[in-house]
Design a protein around this motif. Structure first.
Motif, PDB file in Angstrom:
ATOM      1  N   VAL A 373       8.458  -8.295   4.657  1.00  0.00           N
ATOM      2  CA  VAL A 373       7.121  -8.335   5.230  1.00  0.00           C
ATOM      3  C   VAL A 373       6.476  -6.958   5.067  1.00  0.00           C
ATOM      4  O   VAL A 373       7.098  -5.930   5.350  1.00  0.00           O
ATOM      5  CB  VAL A 373       7.182  -8.715   6.727  1.00  0.00           C
ATOM      6  CG1 VAL A 373       5.780  -8.668   7.341  1.00  0.00           C
ATOM      7  CG2 VAL A 373       7.786 -10.098   6.898  1.00  0.00           C
ATOM      8  N   ASN A 375       2.560  -4.643   5.399  1.00  0.00           N
ATOM      9  CA  ASN A 375       1.303  -4.580   6.148  1.00  0.00           C
ATOM     10  C   ASN A 375       1.472  -5.069   7.582  1.00  0.00           C
ATOM     11  O   ASN A 375       0.745  -5.931   8.076  1.00  0.00           O
ATOM     12  CB  ASN A 375       0.219  -5.411   5.442  1.00  0.00           C
ATOM     13  CG  ASN A 375      -1.159  -5.148   6.020  1.00  0.00           C
ATOM     14  OD1 ASN A 375      -1.427  -4.046   6.528  1.00  0.00           O
ATOM     15  ND2 ASN A 375      -2.027  -6.136   5.964  1.00  0.00           N
ATOM     16  N   ILE A 376       2.503  -4.548   8.241  1.00  0.00           N
ATOM     17  CA  ILE A 376       2.745  -4.952   9.623  1.00  0.00           C
ATOM     18  C   ILE A 376       2.146  -3.932  10.576  1.00  0.00           C
ATOM     19  O   ILE A 376       1.987  -2.745  10.255  1.00  0.00           O
ATOM     20  CB  ILE A 376       4.252  -5.111   9.906  1.00  0.00           C
ATOM     21  CG1 ILE A 376       4.993  -3.780   9.701  1.00  0.00           C
ATOM     22  CG2 ILE A 376       4.857  -6.203   9.052  1.00  0.00           C
ATOM     23  CD1 ILE A 376       6.436  -3.829  10.131  1.00  0.00           C
ATOM     24  N   GLU A 417       3.213  -9.063  11.005  1.00  0.00           N
ATOM     25  CA  GLU A 417       2.048  -9.345  10.194  1.00  0.00           C
ATOM     26  C   GLU A 417       1.347 -10.507  10.894  1.00  0.00           C
ATOM     27  O   GLU A 417       1.837 -11.639  10.907  1.00  0.00           O
ATOM     28  CB  GLU A 417       2.493  -9.730   8.781  1.00  0.00           C
ATOM     29  CG  GLU A 417       1.487  -9.397   7.677  1.00  0.00           C
ATOM     30  CD  GLU A 417       0.260 -10.287   7.715  1.00  0.00           C
ATOM     31  OE1 GLU A 417       0.392 -11.470   8.081  1.00  0.00           O
ATOM     32  OE2 GLU A 417      -0.824  -9.800   7.385  1.00  0.00           O
TER      33      GLU A 417
END
Length: 530
Positions: A373, A375-376, A417
């Motif tokens: 994951v 862009n958290i 996210e």
């Protein structure tokens, strides 16, 4: 074959003893009488010579034995009848002793009866003459008779002693072999990593090893263990069939069944059942070996799903890439049209909105092909839930579905996210709607778990999921919906795993479904935004 050799050996010893007796008689005659050779001695020499030749060259020792005993009966009777002396009368007993020497009951009984009948007949005919003819020389003959009996009985004792020593040696060896076999059996039985049980023909457990206790979480050996069938509640017919085959003398190997521990925990086992025969080739017991293959089967399933997931991810990435290119072009032209004073401007806005939604779906679909994951950032879990619930408000009102939330007062900040978690909630709530076609109630709760995790529960009172369907949920391309792809829950599970969480489903057909999601949460001042 050993009995025939023993008889042949006894024949040889007896014929040699008769030769010795003949030699002694000749010597006695030479001292006490004018002539050494009598017709009785000549007849004895002739008959014993024939017996000696038969025993050496004729490979029928049992028949030679019978002839030898019969000859001794006839010869002793003839001598006693023609020479009615007390010593000759005693010599008629020699046939009984010879028969006893062979240790054969039938021969002994037959020779005894014949000898007693002939002795009775002789005494009836010449009893007075026998008593009248008592001479000192008769006592010499009695000594010879006693000596002959002594040698025969001495040889019997010697042969018996040999047999006793041989039997004792064989018994000792048999005990050693039995002890060795028993030790080997106990070693295999006690220290085997596989569960082993000994059953009676009906399946009742008679004996079991330590591995059996450990496999089924049984406290100790004093615990009364029931029939084998009780450990296989879903496969009783298969176990009964295996036992029936064992009762017929057949072995069953590699029988894979589902089994239950005492705690009702489910296992997948491989079972081998084999009959145990006694010395009469009759089946007395059944051996049962059970091997736990639960982890092996789970790993095989995991590897299979991983392979499918990998292929699905590659397909997803390719499809998303191919779709995005024309969408980008279409979006660009729509923006150009939107700049002009078009009478259909409101339609262009709708088209632009739908293109953005399609692009968002493609982005979410790419989760399958992304290993991690990105862009958290920190999100309030309650806010994400409320955004999703608002999307379903109109549909809930239309379908008669009530949605209620029960969250604690303090917010749960989850490092995630946001769009992906919202996709998870959308998928799960949408499934709950589909499970309640006639309306119902959805309850969403959030509470702290172990001070480090937040437990999110989505519960509905819909139609539930049958057990045979529940066990396949999460497998790639498995679906019960006509228009489903079988990827929805798999994508949901992948997203949760990428956020270091877990997801589980508990459902009973006709009683609704409960989904539990466990996610780690953070304190705001501990967060480093990425």
């Amino acid at each position: 074959m050993d009995d025939l050799k023993a008889i042949q050996k006894h024949n040889h010893i007896l014929t040699n003893l008769i030769w010795i007796v003949v030699a002694v008689q000749i010597f006695v005659n030479a001292i006490t009488q004018d002539s050494m050779w009598t017709k009785e001695i000549i007849l004895t020499i002739l008959m014993n010579g024939i017996m000696t030749a038969l025993n050496r060259y004729w490979k029928k020792p049992y028949i030679v034995m019978c002839i030898l005993i019969a000859t001794s009966v006839v010869l002793t009777f003839y001598v006693a009848y023609t020479l009615p002396y007390i010593s000759n009368y005693f010599f008629m007993m020699i046939t009984i002793i010879i028969a006893a020497y062979y240790q054969n009951k039938k021969v002994l009984i037959a020779s005894t009866l014949v000898s007693l009948v002939l002795q009775g007949f002789l005494w009836f005919q010449k009893g007075e003459e026998i008593l009248h003819n008592m001479l000192p020389i008769n006592f010499m003959h009695i000594f010879v008779f006693i000596g002959l009996c002594f040698f025969i009985l001495l040889n019997m004792v010697h042969q018996t002693d040999i047999l006793k020593r041989r039997n004792k040696k064989m018994e000792s060896k048999a005990k050693e072999d039995l002890h060795s076999t028993k030790s080997l059996y106990e070693s295999l039985f006690s220290y085997s990593k596989d569960a082993i049980a000994i059953l009676d023909p009906t399946g009742k457990i008679i004996e079991f090893n330590q591995a059996f206790l450990e496999l089924y979480d049984i406290p100790d050996f004093s615990t009364k263990i029931p029939h084998l069938q009780t450990f296989f509640p879903e496969s009783i017919a298969a176990v009964e069939n295996a036992l029936e085959q064992a009762r017929k003398g057949e072995s069953i190997t590699g029988l894979e069944l589902k089994s239950n521990k005492h705690s009702q925990e489910c296992l997948i086992v491989e079972m081998t059942i084999s009959p145990i025969f006694n010395v009469h080739s009759q089946m007395d017991f059944v051996s049962c070996m059970i091997r736990d293959v639960t982890e092996k089967r789970m790993m095989e399933e995991y590897l299979s799903n991983s392979e499918k997931l990998k292929v699905t991810g590659e397909i997803a990435a390719g499809v998303a890439h191919e779709i995005r290119n024309p969408l980008t072009v279409i979006s660009g032209f729509i923006q150009m049209l939107n700049e002009e004073n078009s009478p259909h401007k409101q339609y262009l806005d709708i088209i632009t909105s739908e293109i953005k939604r399609m692009n968002s779906i493609i982005s979410e679909f790419l989760v399958l092909s992304k290993p991690h994951v990105t862009n958290i950032k920190l999100h309030n879990l309650h806010d994400l839930l409320m955004e999703v619930i608002l999307l379903f408000q109109s549909e809930a009102h239309y379908k008669g579905v009530a949605i209620s939330t029960q969250c604690s007062g303090s917010p749960f900040w989850v490092l995630c996210e946001g769009n992906q978690l919202k996709q998870v909630f959308i998928n799960l709530i949408k499934n709950s709607f589909e499970a309640m076609p006639n309306g119902g109630h959805i309850t969403i709760t959030c509470k702290e778990q172990n001070k480090k995790n937040v437990l999110l529960t989505i519960e509905d009172d819909g139609i539930g999921i049958p057990a045979n369907v529940l066990e396949h949920i999460g497998k790639p391309f498995f679906t019960t919906k006509e228009t489903g792809t079988g990827l929805g829950f798999m994508i949901t599970e992948r997203i949760i795993q990428q956020h270091n969480g877990t997801i589980s489903i508990n459902s009973v057909a006709g009683s609704g479904t409960t989904i539990k999601i466990l996610l780690p949460f953070e304190k705001p001042h501990h967060m480093q935004f990425i």
